[in-house]
Design a protein around this motif. Sequence first.
Motif, PDB file in Angstrom:
ATOM      1  N   ARG A  43       0.850  -1.185   0.000  1.00  0.00           N
ATOM      2  CA  ARG A  43       0.000   0.000   0.000  1.00  0.00           C
ATOM      3  C   ARG A  43       0.884   1.233   0.000  1.00  0.00           C
ATOM      4  N   LEU A  68      -8.410   1.772  11.329  1.00  0.00           N
ATOM      5  CA  LEU A  68      -7.759   1.686  10.019  1.00  0.00           C
ATOM      6  C   LEU A  68      -6.541   0.774  10.048  1.00  0.00           C
ATOM      7  N   GLY A  71      -7.191  -2.812   9.607  1.00  0.00           N
ATOM      8  CA  GLY A  71      -7.396  -3.180   8.216  1.00  0.00           C
ATOM      9  C   GLY A  71      -6.111  -3.136   7.398  1.00  0.00           C
ATOM     10  N   ASP A  73      -4.065  -0.424   7.018  1.00  0.00           N
ATOM     11  CA  ASP A  73      -3.730   0.886   6.462  1.00  0.00           C
ATOM     12  C   ASP A  73      -2.609   1.550   7.252  1.00  0.00           C
ATOM     13  N   VAL A 161     -14.411   5.070   8.062  1.00  0.00           N
ATOM     14  CA  VAL A 161     -13.643   3.908   7.600  1.00  0.00           C
ATOM     15  C   VAL A 161     -14.053   3.547   6.178  1.00  0.00           C
ATOM     16  N   SER A 165     -11.572   3.917   2.970  1.00  0.00           N
ATOM     17  CA  SER A 165     -11.278   2.707   2.193  1.00  0.00           C
ATOM     18  C   SER A 165     -11.570   2.947   0.715  1.00  0.00           C
ATOM     19  N   GLU A 168      -8.865   5.124  -0.672  1.00  0.00           N
ATOM     20  CA  GLU A 168      -7.653   4.310  -0.832  1.00  0.00           C
ATOM     21  C   GLU A 168      -7.742   3.508  -2.123  1.00  0.00           C
TER      22      GLU A 168
END
Length: 183
Positions: A43, A68, A71, A73, A161, A165, A168
């Motif tokens: 990422r 986050l 998950g 991130d 969130v 997402s 992202e």
Amino acid sequence: MLIAGVVAVATLYFARAVLVPRDLAPGASPTIAFRADEATTGRSSRLVCVPARTCTDEIIGTMLVQLLQRGGDQSQCLTCASSAEMVDQLVEGQPDLVVVSALQPSPLTHVRKLYSLIESRLPQATIVLGLWNFNGAAEGVSARFGPDTRGLIVTNLATAVAKLSALEGERRVSQDADAIASH
């Protein structure tokens, strides 16, 4: 009420213990340093949450960051400081996404000034306004902040969130398209 106060103090203590290294020199401010790098996570988007004014804004921001990070991130929350100091940290770290965390009732005037300062110093960053517990019309806030904020105002952690997402995902698609075009 006493229990809520104890929880808030404990949460703030935990947030500072996690986010401010113990070996930080006295008087020095922490810098943005993401725990995982792009090579290991795959990422490339980085998110920083900025408290608008108070430690309660920081606590909510820390809660968002923890969600986050679960998950996968890359994200962190800055500690409360002056607007200028926090924006300097943002400029140094060059995040892709910035969330301004403001627990209501918080004066929108201060949030708007912080938003404008971040926007002027980091024009490439996407700025999301976390107006936690806001009960008014988001369209009215968008009108006060400008058309660029339309769709970038969230009022609870679940919505934040989901929105982050989605952003992202959009960034990854854009980066993939750029990589393909450059070959």
